[in-house]
Write a protein that holds these residues in place. Structure first.
Motif, short mmCIF file in Angstrom:
data_model
loop_
_atom_site.label_atom_id
_atom_site.label_comp_id
_atom_site.label_asym_id
_atom_site.label_seq_id
_atom_site.Cartn_x
_atom_site.Cartn_y
_atom_site.Cartn_z
N THR A 1 8.43 -1.84 -1.46
CA THR A 1 7.46 -0.75 -1.57
C THR A 1 6.88 -0.34 -0.23
O THR A 1 6.32 0.75 -0.11
CB THR A 1 6.32 -1.14 -2.52
OG1 THR A 1 5.66 -2.31 -2.02
CG2 THR A 1 6.84 -1.39 -3.92
N TYR A 2 6.99 -1.20 0.78
CA TYR A 2 6.43 -0.83 2.08
C TYR A 2 7.16 -1.55 3.21
O TYR A 2 7.46 -2.74 3.11
CB TYR A 2 4.94 -1.16 2.16
CG TYR A 2 4.35 -0.88 3.54
CD1 TYR A 2 4.21 0.43 4.00
CD2 TYR A 2 3.98 -1.92 4.39
CE1 TYR A 2 3.68 0.70 5.26
CE2 TYR A 2 3.46 -1.66 5.65
CZ TYR A 2 3.31 -0.35 6.08
OH TYR A 2 2.82 -0.08 7.32
N GLU B 1 12.63 1.10 2.43
CA GLU B 1 11.68 1.31 1.35
C GLU B 1 12.39 1.85 0.11
O GLU B 1 13.33 2.62 0.21
CB GLU B 1 10.57 2.27 1.79
CG GLU B 1 9.57 1.66 2.74
CD GLU B 1 8.35 2.54 2.94
OE1 GLU B 1 8.25 3.58 2.26
OE2 GLU B 1 7.50 2.19 3.78
N GLN B 2 11.90 1.41 -1.04
CA GLN B 2 12.43 1.77 -2.35
C GLN B 2 13.77 1.09 -2.66
O GLN B 2 14.35 1.34 -3.72
CB GLN B 2 12.57 3.30 -2.51
CG GLN B 2 11.27 4.06 -2.31
CD GLN B 2 10.20 3.65 -3.30
OE1 GLN B 2 10.46 3.44 -4.47
NE2 GLN B 2 8.98 3.52 -2.82
N TYR C 1 -2.41 1.64 3.88
CA TYR C 1 -1.50 0.57 3.50
C TYR C 1 -2.26 -0.71 3.18
O TYR C 1 -1.93 -1.42 2.21
CB TYR C 1 -0.49 0.34 4.63
CG TYR C 1 0.10 1.62 5.15
CD1 TYR C 1 1.00 2.36 4.39
CD2 TYR C 1 -0.27 2.13 6.39
CE1 TYR C 1 1.52 3.55 4.84
CE2 TYR C 1 0.25 3.33 6.86
CZ TYR C 1 1.15 4.03 6.09
OH TYR C 1 1.65 5.22 6.54
N PRO D 1 -1.66 10.11 5.60
CA PRO D 1 -2.27 8.81 5.30
C PRO D 1 -3.10 8.25 6.44
O PRO D 1 -3.84 7.29 6.26
CB PRO D 1 -1.06 7.91 5.01
CG PRO D 1 0.08 8.56 5.70
CD PRO D 1 -0.19 10.03 5.65
N ASP E 1 0.95 0.73 -4.89
CA ASP E 1 1.88 1.34 -3.94
C ASP E 1 1.12 2.39 -3.15
O ASP E 1 0.41 3.21 -3.73
CB ASP E 1 3.05 1.97 -4.71
CG ASP E 1 4.20 2.40 -3.79
OD1 ASP E 1 3.92 2.95 -2.71
OD2 ASP E 1 5.37 2.21 -4.17
N TYR E 2 1.28 2.38 -1.82
CA TYR E 2 0.52 3.33 -1.01
C TYR E 2 0.86 4.78 -1.36
O TYR E 2 0.03 5.68 -1.21
CB TYR E 2 0.74 3.06 0.48
CG TYR E 2 2.06 3.54 1.04
CD1 TYR E 2 2.21 4.82 1.57
CD2 TYR E 2 3.19 2.71 1.04
CE1 TYR E 2 3.41 5.26 2.09
CE2 TYR E 2 4.40 3.14 1.56
CZ TYR E 2 4.51 4.42 2.09
OH TYR E 2 5.71 4.85 2.59
N ARG E 3 2.08 5.03 -1.84
CA ARG E 3 2.44 6.39 -2.25
C ARG E 3 1.59 6.84 -3.46
O ARG E 3 1.18 7.99 -3.54
CB ARG E 3 3.92 6.46 -2.61
CG ARG E 3 4.86 6.14 -1.46
CD ARG E 3 6.29 6.10 -1.95
NE ARG E 3 7.18 5.58 -0.95
CZ ARG E 3 7.35 4.29 -0.67
NH1 ARG E 3 6.69 3.38 -1.37
NH2 ARG E 3 8.17 3.89 0.27
N ASP E 4 1.38 5.90 -4.38
CA ASP E 4 0.56 6.23 -5.54
C ASP E 4 -0.88 6.51 -5.13
O ASP E 4 -1.50 7.46 -5.62
CB ASP E 4 0.59 5.08 -6.55
CG ASP E 4 1.96 4.91 -7.19
OD1 ASP E 4 2.72 5.89 -7.24
OD2 ASP E 4 2.28 3.78 -7.63
N ALA F 1 -1.94 7.60 -2.28
CA ALA F 1 -1.96 8.91 -1.62
C ALA F 1 -1.90 10.04 -2.64
O ALA F 1 -2.61 11.05 -2.53
CB ALA F 1 -0.80 9.01 -0.64
N GLN F 2 -1.07 9.88 -3.67
CA GLN F 2 -0.93 10.92 -4.69
C GLN F 2 -2.20 11.04 -5.52
O GLN F 2 -2.66 12.15 -5.81
CB GLN F 2 0.26 10.59 -5.59
CG GLN F 2 0.49 11.62 -6.70
CD GLN F 2 1.66 11.26 -7.60
OE1 GLN F 2 2.27 10.21 -7.43
NE2 GLN F 2 1.93 12.10 -8.57
#
Length: 290
Positions: A212-213, A247-248, A66, A88, A75-78, A80-81
């Motif tokens: 986003t977080y 989130e989101q 994060y 994570p 974005d931490y999701r990006d 990670a992807q």
């Protein structure tokens, strides 16, 4: 008696050594192959002294997914992807993470340049009749005509008014909390401002955007909210007591998102940041009446 005592001492020593040997073999210290685990996760691994290539970041002690994402405006999701991270929390010192999308992963709007064609048989298409002079042949163009005006304040003002204006980079922010600023922006020590308040005071979104977080995954900031806005802006709201958004979730300017608190802080306050991409900027430059 002396020989018997010596024999007993020797036997006791051998028994102690055997017991110690068994204790050593039981429960060996785990050995973690960081490089192999990083390779399996899709992220590179390099010694800490090796500089990360463009678009990558080398994980250091104390980093979290994060904090890395926030520092790079992602974005931490990006993140990670991009790195194939399933968990994570499993990061290793020296591990290299991609913090920008790979070239071609997202549309950049750039011009695609193809390979030049090799020499081949010329086409036998008939010639087209020439069009009017200056249409497409690179000749002198006669329309439209430029108008030369004498210098005057009125003419300068009229020209400036007629020119198309670029879209304003900044967006309109509002104060996220009602309170006195008790600590100003001082990068790199302080990447935002601290606003005084009481436990439970409302915290509102400084501008419309998308959450986003939410969490406490960045040491020193307590319960945290990160919101992404237009034109690459990001706002950060730290030390909250309670968070009332998810989130989101899309939020509007002035919408309540949290309650002021003192999580991971010595006193009740809101630590507020505005970032342009990955770079923190002074919020006082963007907040009204400051």
């Amino acid at each position: 008696m002396t020989c018997a005592a010596g024999l007993r001492s020797a036997c006791s020593l051998l028994a102690a050594l055997a017991l110690a040997s068994c204790a050593v073999r039981h429960g060996p210290a785990p050995v973690v192959d960081r490089s192999s685990s990083a390779a399996r996760s899709g992220a590179a691994f390099a010694p800490p002294s090796q500089a990360a290539p463009e678009g990558f970041y080398t994980v250091r002690k104390g980093d979290t997914l994060y904090s890395i994402a926030l520092e790079h405006g992602a974005d931490y999701r990006d993140v990670a992807q991009w790195n194939g991270l399933d968990d994570p929390t499993k990061l290793s010192v020296g591990q290299q993470l991609r913090v920008r999308p790979a070239q071609g992963a997202q549309g950049t709007g750039g011009v695609q340049i193809g390979m030049a064609r090799g020499a081949g048989r010329p086409d036998s298409r008939p010639l087209q009749p020439p069009g009017p002079q200056g249409a497409n042949d690179g000749g002198p163009k006669t329309d439209p005509k430029a108008q030369r005006l004498p210098y005057s304040k009125e003419n300068v003002a009229s020209i400036a008014k007629a020119e198309p204006k670029l879209k304003e980079e900044a967006i309109e922010f509002v104060w996220p909390a009602k309170g006195k600023v008790i600590a100003g922006f001082s990068e790199p020590r302080s990447k935002g401002i601290d606003i005084d308040g009481k436990i439970g005071d409302p915290i509102v979104a400084a501008a419309p955007g998308r959450v986003t977080y939410i969490g406490n995954g960045i040491p020193g900031l307590g319960k945290l909210i990160v919101i992404k806005h237009e034109n690459g802006f990001i706002t950060v709201y730290a030390h909250n007591k309670a968070i009332v958004v998810k989130e989101q979730q899309t939020v509007t300017r002035g919408q309540k998102i949290a309650e002021l608190g003192a999580t991971d802080s010595e006193r009740p306050k809101l630590h507020f940041q505005i970032r342009k991409g990955s770079a923190p900027v002074d919020p006082m430059r963007y907040l009204p009446g400051s």
